[in-house]
Scaffold this active site. Structure first.
Site, PDB file in Angstrom:
ATOM      1  N   LYS A  13       0.854  -1.204   0.000  1.00 27.33           N
ATOM      2  CA  LYS A  13       0.000   0.000   0.000  1.00 27.33           C
ATOM      3  C   LYS A  13       0.877   1.237   0.000  1.00 27.33           C
ATOM      4  O   LYS A  13       2.066   1.178   0.348  1.00 27.33           O
ATOM      5  CB  LYS A  13      -0.927   0.028   1.216  1.00 27.33           C
ATOM      6  CG  LYS A  13      -0.245   0.105   2.603  1.00 27.33           C
ATOM      7  CD  LYS A  13       0.078   1.492   3.093  1.00 27.33           C
ATOM      8  CE  LYS A  13       0.803   1.497   4.440  1.00 27.33           C
ATOM      9  NZ  LYS A  13       1.554   2.694   4.748  1.00 27.33           N
ATOM     10  N   GLY A  99       7.381   1.490   4.882  1.00 25.68           N
ATOM     11  CA  GLY A  99       6.195   2.356   4.829  1.00 25.68           C
ATOM     12  C   GLY A  99       5.198   1.908   3.779  1.00 25.68           C
ATOM     13  O   GLY A  99       4.271   2.629   3.431  1.00 25.68           O
ATOM     14  N   ASP A 137      -2.194  -1.124  10.423  1.00 22.09           N
ATOM     15  CA  ASP A 137      -2.379  -1.103   8.959  1.00 22.09           C
ATOM     16  C   ASP A 137      -3.007  -2.388   8.432  1.00 22.09           C
ATOM     17  O   ASP A 137      -3.332  -2.478   7.245  1.00 22.09           O
ATOM     18  CB  ASP A 137      -1.016  -0.947   8.254  1.00 22.09           C
ATOM     19  CG  ASP A 137      -0.498   0.481   8.326  1.00 22.09           C
ATOM     20  OD1 ASP A 137      -1.248   1.366   8.768  1.00 22.09           O
ATOM     21  OD2 ASP A 137       0.663   0.696   7.918  1.00 22.09           O
TER      22      ASP A 137
HETATM   23  O1  C5P Z   1      -0.191  -0.835  15.129  1.00 26.42           O
HETATM   24  P1  C5P Z   1       1.257  -1.058  14.852  1.00 26.42           P
HETATM   25  O2  C5P Z   1       1.806  -2.255  15.583  1.00 26.42           O
HETATM   26  O3  C5P Z   1       1.578  -1.073  13.415  1.00 26.42           O
HETATM   27  O4  C5P Z   1       2.009   0.208  15.436  1.00 26.42           O
HETATM   28  C1  C5P Z   1       3.372   0.230  15.749  1.00 26.42           C
HETATM   29  C2  C5P Z   1       3.587   1.385  16.711  1.00 26.42           C
HETATM   30  O5  C5P Z   1       3.315   2.639  16.052  1.00 26.42           O
HETATM   31  C3  C5P Z   1       2.650   1.377  17.909  1.00 26.42           C
HETATM   32  O6  C5P Z   1       3.177   0.626  18.960  1.00 26.42           O
HETATM   33  C4  C5P Z   1       2.560   2.840  18.269  1.00 26.42           C
HETATM   34  O7  C5P Z   1       3.700   3.214  18.995  1.00 26.42           O
HETATM   35  C5  C5P Z   1       2.644   3.529  16.919  1.00 26.42           C
HETATM   36  N1  C5P Z   1       1.311   3.886  16.367  1.00 26.42           N
HETATM   37  C6  C5P Z   1       0.647   4.969  16.901  1.00 26.42           C
HETATM   38  N2  C5P Z   1      -0.577   5.320  16.392  1.00 26.42           N
HETATM   39  C7  C5P Z   1      -1.128   4.643  15.358  1.00 26.42           C
HETATM   40  C8  C5P Z   1      -0.436   3.527  14.803  1.00 26.42           C
HETATM   41  C9  C5P Z   1       0.780   3.180  15.333  1.00 26.42           C
HETATM   42  O8  C5P Z   1       1.118   5.633  17.842  1.00 26.42           O
HETATM   43  N3  C5P Z   1      -2.300   5.030  14.872  1.00 26.42           N
END
Ligand code: C5P
Length: 304
Positions: A13, A99, A137
């Site tokens: 994406k 990303g 994501d």
């Molecule tokens: O959800 P994911 O594991 O991909 O996110 C990795 C890190 O990115 C989370 O632990 C958080 O610190 C940060 N994050 C965030 N807000 C979001 C998505 C991710 O702060 N909406």
């Protein structure tokens, strides 16, 4: 009789638009984004086995408990009480980290592929819940196409489908963990009223996004460009090479560029050969319809 081995694509994406509105009380950040699936894809092969075995052709990808495919298998096993294993092979094409949601896409496709392999029916709501547990994501990869998202990135709203045929993605070799990218942004805590009013403005930006006229915005660019100037250089270079638009995707390091013609895209691609540390991918958008079509083999196991 066990299900015959099968393969599924796992698309990347990009984010046409990405605003980080502020910090929530659960520690995540409130976002407003427009996701888009593109034609760069990993391939995941599924086969029946007594044990769970994950292999990959990429030397840098961990296949243990941190891999989202392994975690997806654990979640589905727990939900459905499955005792079978699986032999899964991941052909990695999407740069990771980058990303471009490579790991998240793999997690989502693994949930759906394993439902077929194990012949278990899963409700869409259960799938979305498991996907959100895997990462912010991941739920997007249940639908694909062009989609607006808010909240942690897991609440969707419809936006007009965007079709672009001439996209070049450049991935400089920088590694920015997502959590760190959010930290360095230093966003303040959101109050409920802030959140509602900013979200309204953001949704409106997302809904009226136009790849000819709108300025594309990614709130991560400013801080990430300071930490990794090579990513900024990649964006500037793409614009110099006559990209109509260029923007960093997610929290980096990939930058995508949209060109007006095949000729301009090819000429930019050729000129970039000199940048031998940048990985380069020519892609196009994958519509929601195409995305659904690619997941046809798993459709009968997913219930509304
Ligand atoms: O959800 P994911 O594991 O991909 O996110 C990795 C890190 O990115 C989370 O632990 C958080 O610190 C940060 N994050 C965030 N807000 C979001 C998505 C991710 O702060 N909406």
């Amino acid at each position: 009789m066990s299900v015959q081995p099968f393969k599924l694509p796992s698309f990347a994406k990009l984010n046409w638009h990405l605003r980080v509105l502020g910090k929530r009380s659960d520690g995540f950040h409130e976002l407003c984004t427009v996701f888009q699936t593109v034609s760069l894809a990993d391939v995941i092969s599924f086969a029946a086995d007594d044990e769970f075995i994950l292999t990959t052709d990429h030397p840098d990808i961990q296949t243990g408990e941190t891999n989202l495919i392994t975690r997806a298998a654990r979640l589905l096993t727990e939900l459905k009480g499955v005792s079978a294993g699986a032999r899964i092979h991941l052909e990695k094409k999407i740069p990771a980290p980058g990303g471009l949601g490579g790991g998240s896409s793999n997690g989502a496709v693994a949930l759906m592929g394993l439902a077929r392999l194990w012949s278990v029916n899963v409700d869409k709501a259960d799938l979305s819940e498991m996907a959100a547990k895997l990462g912010s994501d991941v739920p997007f990869f249940m639908h694909g196409g062009t989609s607006g998202a808010s909240g942690r990135g897991t609440e969707f709203f419809p936006v007009p489908e965007i079709e672009e045929k001439h996209i070049l993605i450049v991935a400089p070799r920088c590694d920015i963990p997502t959590g760190r990218a959010f930290e360095v942004l230093g966003r303040r805590d959101l109050t409920k009223t802030d959140a509602i009013s900013i979200l309204k403005i953001c949704r409106n930006e997302a809904l009226t996004l136009n790849l000819r006229e709108s300025e594309l915005v990614n709130d991560f660019e400013k801080v990430i460009f300071e930490i990794e100037p090579e990513i900024k250089r990649a964006k500037e270079k793409l614009l110099e090479l006559e990209a109509r638009k260029a923007l960093m995707s997610g929290s980096g390091a990939s930058v995508f560029a949209v060109f007006d013609s095949e000729e301009l895209l090819q000429s930019a691609y050729n000129d970039l050969q000199i940048e031998d540390t940048w990985r380069k991918y020519i892609v196009r958008t994958i519509s929601r319809m195409e995305y659904r079509e690619s997941l046809k083999p798993v459709k009968e196991f997913i219930r509304d």
